[in-house]
Structures are given as structure tokens and as C-alpha cells.
Design an enzyme around this catalytic site. Sequence first.
Site, PDB file in Angstrom:
ATOM      1  N   ASN A   9       0.898  -1.435  -0.179  1.00  0.00           N
ATOM      2  CA  ASN A   9      -0.179   0.097   0.089  1.00  0.00           C
ATOM      3  C   ASN A   9       0.883   1.074   0.047  1.00  0.00           C
ATOM      4  O   ASN A   9       1.715   1.487   1.121  1.00  0.00           O
ATOM      5  CB  ASN A   9      -0.903  -0.191   1.331  1.00  0.00           C
ATOM      6  CG  ASN A   9      -1.646   1.314   1.458  1.00  0.00           C
ATOM      7  OD1 ASN A   9      -1.772   2.174   0.442  1.00  0.00           O
ATOM      8  ND2 ASN A   9      -2.241   1.410   2.699  1.00  0.00           N
ATOM      9  N   LYS A  11       0.052   4.516  -0.300  1.00  0.00           N
ATOM     10  CA  LYS A  11      -0.673   5.438   0.503  1.00  0.00           C
ATOM     11  C   LYS A  11      -0.612   6.579  -0.350  1.00  0.00           C
ATOM     12  O   LYS A  11      -0.770   6.499  -1.647  1.00  0.00           O
ATOM     13  CB  LYS A  11      -0.118   5.601   1.983  1.00  0.00           C
ATOM     14  CG  LYS A  11      -0.082   4.334   2.701  1.00  0.00           C
ATOM     15  CD  LYS A  11       0.384   4.525   4.032  1.00  0.00           C
ATOM     16  CE  LYS A  11       0.344   3.351   4.632  1.00  0.00           C
ATOM     17  NZ  LYS A  11       0.178   3.400   6.317  1.00  0.00           N
ATOM     18  N   HIS A  96      -9.363   0.711   4.775  1.00  0.00           N
ATOM     19  CA  HIS A  96      -8.084   1.019   5.516  1.00  0.00           C
ATOM     20  C   HIS A  96      -8.552   1.742   6.634  1.00  0.00           C
ATOM     21  O   HIS A  96      -9.232   2.618   6.821  1.00  0.00           O
ATOM     22  CB  HIS A  96      -6.939   1.521   4.651  1.00  0.00           C
ATOM     23  CG  HIS A  96      -5.624   1.631   5.136  1.00  0.00           C
ATOM     24  ND1 HIS A  96      -5.200   2.438   5.896  1.00  0.00           N
ATOM     25  CD2 HIS A  96      -4.681   0.783   4.792  1.00  0.00           C
ATOM     26  CE1 HIS A  96      -4.001   2.057   6.357  1.00  0.00           C
ATOM     27  NE2 HIS A  96      -3.727   1.000   5.845  1.00  0.00           N
ATOM     28  N   GLU A  98      -6.814   4.026   7.836  1.00  0.00           N
ATOM     29  CA  GLU A  98      -6.749   5.598   7.815  1.00  0.00           C
ATOM     30  C   GLU A  98      -7.873   6.317   7.016  1.00  0.00           C
ATOM     31  O   GLU A  98      -7.914   7.227   7.598  1.00  0.00           O
ATOM     32  CB  GLU A  98      -5.398   5.715   7.065  1.00  0.00           C
ATOM     33  CG  GLU A  98      -4.145   5.557   7.744  1.00  0.00           C
ATOM     34  CD  GLU A  98      -3.064   5.163   6.869  1.00  0.00           C
ATOM     35  OE1 GLU A  98      -3.070   5.274   5.666  1.00  0.00           O
ATOM     36  OE2 GLU A  98      -2.020   4.745   7.364  1.00  0.00           O
ATOM     37  N   GLU A 168      -5.472  -5.752  10.228  1.00  0.00           N
ATOM     38  CA  GLU A 168      -4.222  -4.787  10.519  1.00  0.00           C
ATOM     39  C   GLU A 168      -4.675  -4.097  12.206  1.00  0.00           C
ATOM     40  O   GLU A 168      -5.340  -3.251  12.132  1.00  0.00           O
ATOM     41  CB  GLU A 168      -4.265  -3.695   9.384  1.00  0.00           C
ATOM     42  CG  GLU A 168      -4.040  -4.110   8.165  1.00  0.00           C
ATOM     43  CD  GLU A 168      -3.464  -3.044   7.060  1.00  0.00           C
ATOM     44  OE1 GLU A 168      -2.486  -3.266   6.736  1.00  0.00           O
ATOM     45  OE2 GLU A 168      -4.031  -2.143   7.104  1.00  0.00           O
ATOM     46  N   GLY A 174       2.374   1.646  10.733  1.00  0.00           N
ATOM     47  CA  GLY A 174       3.291   2.809  10.828  1.00  0.00           C
ATOM     48  C   GLY A 174       4.168   3.017  12.141  1.00  0.00           C
ATOM     49  O   GLY A 174       4.547   4.226  12.041  1.00  0.00           O
ATOM     50  N   SER A 214       3.719  -2.779   9.953  1.00  0.00           N
ATOM     51  CA  SER A 214       4.976  -2.830  10.340  1.00  0.00           C
ATOM     52  C   SER A 214       5.646  -4.000   9.753  1.00  0.00           C
ATOM     53  O   SER A 214       6.695  -4.662  10.473  1.00  0.00           O
ATOM     54  CB  SER A 214       5.464  -2.556  11.706  1.00  0.00           C
ATOM     55  OG  SER A 214       4.777  -1.163  11.994  1.00  0.00           O
TER      56      SER A 214
HETATM   57  C1  PEP Z   1      -0.648  -0.126   6.037  1.00  0.00           C
HETATM   58  O1  PEP Z   1      -0.648   1.036   5.563  1.00  0.00           O
HETATM   59  O2  PEP Z   1      -1.648  -0.880   5.665  1.00  0.00           O
HETATM   60  C2  PEP Z   1       0.438  -0.682   6.822  1.00  0.00           C
HETATM   61  C3  PEP Z   1       0.168  -1.969   7.277  1.00  0.00           C
HETATM   62  O3  PEP Z   1       1.404   0.030   7.181  1.00  0.00           O
HETATM   63  P1  PEP Z   1       2.990  -0.212   7.686  1.00  0.00           P
HETATM   64  O4  PEP Z   1       3.434  -1.361   6.864  1.00  0.00           O
HETATM   65  O5  PEP Z   1       3.874   0.807   7.252  1.00  0.00           O
HETATM   66  O6  PEP Z   1       2.646  -0.491   9.050  1.00  0.00           O
END
Ligand code: PEP
Length: 251
Positions: A9, A11, A96, A98, A168, A174, A214
Site C-alpha cells: 500500500n 498510501k 483501510h 486511515e 491490521e 506505521g 509494520s
Molecule cells: C498499511 O498501511 O496498511 C500498513 C500496514 O502500514 P505499515 O506497514 O507502514 O505499518
Amino acid sequence: MRKPVIAGNWKMYKLLGEAVETALALKPLVANTNHCEVIIAPVFTALKMVCDRLEGSNIKVAAQDCAAEIKHGAFTGEVCADMIKDVGCSHIIIGHSERREFYGETDRTVNLKTKACLHYGLTAIVCIGEMLPDREVGNAEKVVKIQLLGALDGLTVSDMERIIIAYEPVWAIGTGKTAMPEQAQEMHSSIRQVLTETQGKNIAEAVRILYGGSVKPDNVKDLMNQPDIDGALVGGASLDAQIFAQIINYK
Ligand code: PEP
């Protein structure tokens, strides 16, 4: 056997040229990758060119969101799922955290967007995951179950063939904090249990459940060794082709 999926992703990062450059850098690094499906999700403005430049490769392209509406119309700023398909995408990331946190997405809009995505024959990568306070009071499984049932409400058995779930935990996105592989496995297993109860065993056994939060080259293998983790949705570490390729080629 569930074929693993590793999805990146991107973003709201990368101008058009940067997105194309990263996609083209990734292409040879995963050209011989057969053990998993590889997906990247650039910003809307880069989708068409990235799809064109990856044509014939084993990298699929996803959008990061779509409109809840199925019909075209006066919906300023929205992008219909068939427009996403039209430029060459095969997948859409929906719900997601976010988008839930900053743009008011609810289980209801996630459900409508999932249906819009499926209506046009695309595969939905449906994101669910608890916030830290939910986990701290022991509500992680309950919250995730509500999100899952909300997202899948009204879907048919054949719809489920084009559903990928991404678990997630919001506290791991992040932040550099990854769920322990066993902790993630526990949640994945509970998600599969909910799928068994609501969709039946065959579907539950076939649906891929990705872990996100992460994921990095040094933790992907332990996560992928868990029986109910079928892949990863990767944010930050997918922005660099070399690093993302290390994650994809974790075997
Ligand atoms: C994501 O944006 O779905 C995500 C898991 O980000 P990160 O890997 O940076 O934690």
C-alpha cells in the site's frame, strides 16, 4: 491450499514518475516469484500508467479506495470501481484504518464499497483491525468481528471468492510495533472462525487473511509461518522496491 498474497500500500506517496520508477524496479525482482501473488497499490493518478507499464508481468495493481456508488453520477471527487477496472486494476483496498480514522468510513460504507468492487468483478482487500484501547480492555476480537460482519453483510458465496481480508491492528500500522506472530495468529484464527460460522467451512478455509502492521524483511518469515496468516499488507516497507522484494521473496 491458499496462495499467499503480498500487497504493498503506497498510501499518498510517490508522484507519477516515482510510482512508475518503483513499479519498474520491482518488476525484475519478482519476475520469478510464483509462491505468492504480488500486488501494489499506488495513488489514483498513477494507476493507469503503472498498469500499462506492468502489463504482462506478475504484479497486479490495486486502488486504495473506491466510491460506494455503483452508478456514475454527480459525486464530485469519487472514483467508481468500474473506472478503476477500466485502467487495468484487479483489486481495491477497502476500509483501510486511515480511511476509517480520517475520512469517516464506517462498516456501512465499507460494505457498500466492497459490494461496488465486487459488482464490477474486482477483488476487494477488506481491512479490519482494532485500536489500542480495544486491545487493552480485551475487546480486540469483538471489535474485529463486528467490522468483519459489517463489511461482508449480504455477500453471496460466489462473492466470497473475490474477498481478501487484511487484519491490521491499528496500533501496529506505521508505528514499528508488529504484533507478535502468535498474537497475530490468534486474531487470524478468530477471524477464520467467524468466517466458518457465517460463511461455512469451505469458504472460511479458502479466504486469504493477510496481516498488516509494520511488516519488514526481518519479521515477515515468522509471520508467514503462522497457519492462518496468508500474506501481508505492507505500507512503509513497500515504498522501496528492493526492500519490498525482500518481503515478497521471504521464502
Ligand atoms: C498499511 O498501511 O496498511 C500498513 C500496514 O502500514 P505499515 O506497514 O507502514 O505499518
